[in-house]
Design a protein around this motif. Sequence first.
Motif, PDB file in Angstrom:
ATOM      1  N   GLY A 107      72.765  27.904  65.090  1.00  0.00           N
ATOM      2  CA  GLY A 107      72.860  28.848  66.194  1.00  0.00           C
ATOM      3  C   GLY A 107      72.758  30.267  65.667  1.00  0.00           C
ATOM      4  O   GLY A 107      71.911  31.046  66.083  1.00  0.00           O
ATOM      5  N   LEU A 108      73.629  30.611  64.719  1.00  0.00           N
ATOM      6  CA  LEU A 108      73.672  31.936  64.104  1.00  0.00           C
ATOM      7  C   LEU A 108      73.833  31.761  62.606  1.00  0.00           C
ATOM      8  O   LEU A 108      74.753  31.083  62.151  1.00  0.00           O
ATOM      9  CB  LEU A 108      74.856  32.736  64.668  1.00  0.00           C
ATOM     10  CG  LEU A 108      75.165  34.085  64.030  1.00  0.00           C
ATOM     11  CD1 LEU A 108      73.991  35.045  64.171  1.00  0.00           C
ATOM     12  CD2 LEU A 108      76.431  34.681  64.650  1.00  0.00           C
ATOM     13  N   TYR A 109      72.940  32.369  61.827  1.00  0.00           N
ATOM     14  CA  TYR A 109      72.972  32.280  60.363  1.00  0.00           C
ATOM     15  C   TYR A 109      73.021  33.702  59.819  1.00  0.00           C
ATOM     16  O   TYR A 109      72.163  34.527  60.150  1.00  0.00           O
ATOM     17  CB  TYR A 109      71.717  31.567  59.851  1.00  0.00           C
ATOM     18  CG  TYR A 109      71.669  31.399  58.362  1.00  0.00           C
ATOM     19  CD1 TYR A 109      72.130  30.222  57.780  1.00  0.00           C
ATOM     20  CD2 TYR A 109      71.171  32.395  57.535  1.00  0.00           C
ATOM     21  CE1 TYR A 109      72.085  30.056  56.396  1.00  0.00           C
ATOM     22  CE2 TYR A 109      71.138  32.239  56.167  1.00  0.00           C
ATOM     23  CZ  TYR A 109      71.591  31.069  55.602  1.00  0.00           C
ATOM     24  OH  TYR A 109      71.556  30.897  54.233  1.00  0.00           O
ATOM     25  N   ILE A 110      74.051  33.986  58.984  1.00  0.00           N
ATOM     26  CA  ILE A 110      74.217  35.333  58.437  1.00  0.00           C
ATOM     27  C   ILE A 110      74.434  35.258  56.933  1.00  0.00           C
ATOM     28  O   ILE A 110      75.288  34.515  56.457  1.00  0.00           O
ATOM     29  CB  ILE A 110      75.430  36.055  59.063  1.00  0.00           C
ATOM     30  CG1 ILE A 110      75.263  36.193  60.574  1.00  0.00           C
ATOM     31  CG2 ILE A 110      75.638  37.420  58.402  1.00  0.00           C
ATOM     32  CD1 ILE A 110      76.510  36.692  61.276  1.00  0.00           C
ATOM     33  N   GLU A 111      73.673  36.067  56.197  1.00  0.00           N
ATOM     34  CA  GLU A 111      73.933  36.337  54.781  1.00  0.00           C
ATOM     35  C   GLU A 111      74.155  37.839  54.671  1.00  0.00           C
ATOM     36  O   GLU A 111      73.303  38.621  55.094  1.00  0.00           O
ATOM     37  CB  GLU A 111      72.742  35.938  53.914  1.00  0.00           C
ATOM     38  CG  GLU A 111      72.468  34.461  53.872  1.00  0.00           C
ATOM     39  CD  GLU A 111      71.250  34.108  53.058  1.00  0.00           C
ATOM     40  OE1 GLU A 111      71.363  33.233  52.193  1.00  0.00           O
ATOM     41  OE2 GLU A 111      70.180  34.722  53.289  1.00  0.00           O
ATOM     42  N   ALA A 112      75.315  38.252  54.141  1.00  0.00           N
ATOM     43  CA  ALA A 112      75.630  39.678  54.045  1.00  0.00           C
ATOM     44  C   ALA A 112      76.448  39.946  52.792  1.00  0.00           C
ATOM     45  O   ALA A 112      77.262  39.121  52.394  1.00  0.00           O
ATOM     46  CB  ALA A 112      76.403  40.139  55.274  1.00  0.00           C
ATOM     47  N   ARG A 113      76.231  41.115  52.196  1.00  0.00           N
ATOM     48  CA  ARG A 113      77.018  41.489  51.006  1.00  0.00           C
ATOM     49  C   ARG A 113      78.300  42.184  51.397  1.00  0.00           C
ATOM     50  O   ARG A 113      79.222  42.325  50.605  1.00  0.00           O
ATOM     51  CB  ARG A 113      76.198  42.358  50.073  1.00  0.00           C
ATOM     52  CG  ARG A 113      75.785  43.681  50.658  1.00  0.00           C
ATOM     53  CD  ARG A 113      74.811  44.430  49.746  1.00  0.00           C
ATOM     54  NE  ARG A 113      74.019  45.369  50.503  1.00  0.00           N
ATOM     55  CZ  ARG A 113      74.288  46.658  50.598  1.00  0.00           C
ATOM     56  NH1 ARG A 113      75.321  47.169  49.966  1.00  0.00           N
ATOM     57  NH2 ARG A 113      73.520  47.443  51.321  1.00  0.00           N
ATOM     58  N   GLY A 114      78.393  42.624  52.646  1.00  0.00           N
ATOM     59  CA  GLY A 114      79.570  43.323  53.134  1.00  0.00           C
ATOM     60  C   GLY A 114      80.289  42.536  54.214  1.00  0.00           C
ATOM     61  O   GLY A 114      80.062  41.339  54.396  1.00  0.00           O
ATOM     62  N   ASN A 115      81.154  43.224  54.940  1.00  0.00           N
ATOM     63  CA  ASN A 115      81.995  42.582  55.947  1.00  0.00           C
ATOM     64  C   ASN A 115      81.193  42.075  57.137  1.00  0.00           C
ATOM     65  O   ASN A 115      80.204  42.688  57.538  1.00  0.00           O
ATOM     66  CB  ASN A 115      83.061  43.557  56.437  1.00  0.00           C
ATOM     67  CG  ASN A 115      84.006  43.951  55.325  1.00  0.00           C
ATOM     68  OD1 ASN A 115      84.116  43.279  54.311  1.00  0.00           O
ATOM     69  ND2 ASN A 115      84.690  45.068  55.510  1.00  0.00           N
TER      70      ASN A 115
END
Length: 168
Positions: A107-115
């Motif tokens: 549904g929702l895929y997130i890759e992040a280096r921060g918050n």
Amino acid sequence: RNDYMGAMVDTRGVVTVKNSTFVENGDFGLLVDVPTAAAVSLENVQGAFNGEAGIRIGASGAVTVRNAINFLNDGSGMYITNPWNGGLYPSAVSIYGSSFPVNDVNGLYIEARGNVLLSGIYSTSGNGGNGVLVNTCLWTGTACAGTGTVTLTSPGPNTSNFAYNSSY
């Protein structure tokens, strides 16, 4: 209906998309690629029935999404990661009041280096993969490169099917 993407934005500047619909495209409904620290903001957007993700955001700066609905896409509903043309993973991601039901992948895929802040997210079990997958670890093979925290909040009734990964 387009054979490829509904819209593609490839820039080094700030991106704002409001009150827009990206439906029945052969690839991504909307592709945003920003390799700089410039912010990306989406509000009242819809991505549905696309051949890939409804919306794919590749950004190094902060990403904010409000009131999005992404459903029945052949890929993920929304996919947020680093830019294709170089750059870091997003510095922060905030998503408010958005829905990601019944997509073929996540549904929702997130890759992040921060918050990462997710507030009022609806993602049903009808997704082929995870309802929501968040990765702020960004494993290098020996250590996590990301340092972000993940916050899930609900300003009102919320739904189930969150698959949460902040590290591997």
